[in-house]
Design an enzyme around this catalytic site. Structure first.
Site, PDB file in Angstrom:
ATOM      1  CB  ILE A  94      -0.962   0.065   1.201  1.00 27.78           C
ATOM      2  CG1 ILE A  94      -1.672  -1.099   1.343  1.00 27.78           C
ATOM      3  CG2 ILE A  94      -1.690   1.251   1.158  1.00 27.78           C
ATOM      4  CD1 ILE A  94      -2.537  -1.345   2.752  1.00 27.78           C
ATOM      5  CG  HIS A  95       3.418   4.330  -2.590  1.00 27.53           C
ATOM      6  ND1 HIS A  95       3.461   5.347  -2.617  1.00 27.53           N
ATOM      7  CD2 HIS A  95       4.785   3.960  -2.322  1.00 27.53           C
ATOM      8  CE1 HIS A  95       4.518   6.034  -2.594  1.00 27.53           C
ATOM      9  NE2 HIS A  95       5.444   5.066  -2.476  1.00 27.53           N
ATOM     10  CB  VAL A  96      -0.206   6.639   1.563  1.00 22.43           C
ATOM     11  CG1 VAL A  96      -1.160   7.783   1.838  1.00 22.43           C
ATOM     12  CG2 VAL A  96      -0.719   5.445   2.495  1.00 22.43           C
TER      13      VAL A  96
END
Length: 63
Positions: free
Chosen positions: A11-13
């Site tokens: 998960i890359h915010v």
């Protein structure tokens, strides 16, 4: 994250958020932690990301 089944989830915010040097982010887990459903992973300031990062889109990659 890596599941017991071997599935990996990234998960890359936001995009280009590395330039923020961690500002606006608070990690609630660290590498090696065992997490459960509903455990918080990270908190972030969406307004800061929208203002200073390239985009606030959050890609989720499942491998």
């Amino acid at each position: 994250m890596k599941c017991k089944s071997g599935v990996e989830i990234l998960i890359h915010v936001g995009l280009e958020t590395i330039a923020l040097n961690g500002e606006g982010f608070e990690a609630h887990v660290k590498q090696g932690d065992i997490i459960k459903v509903c455990d918080p992973l990270v908190s972030f300031d969406l307004n800061s990301i929208e203002e200073y990062a390239a985009d606030s889109i959050t890609p989720i990659v499942i491998n």
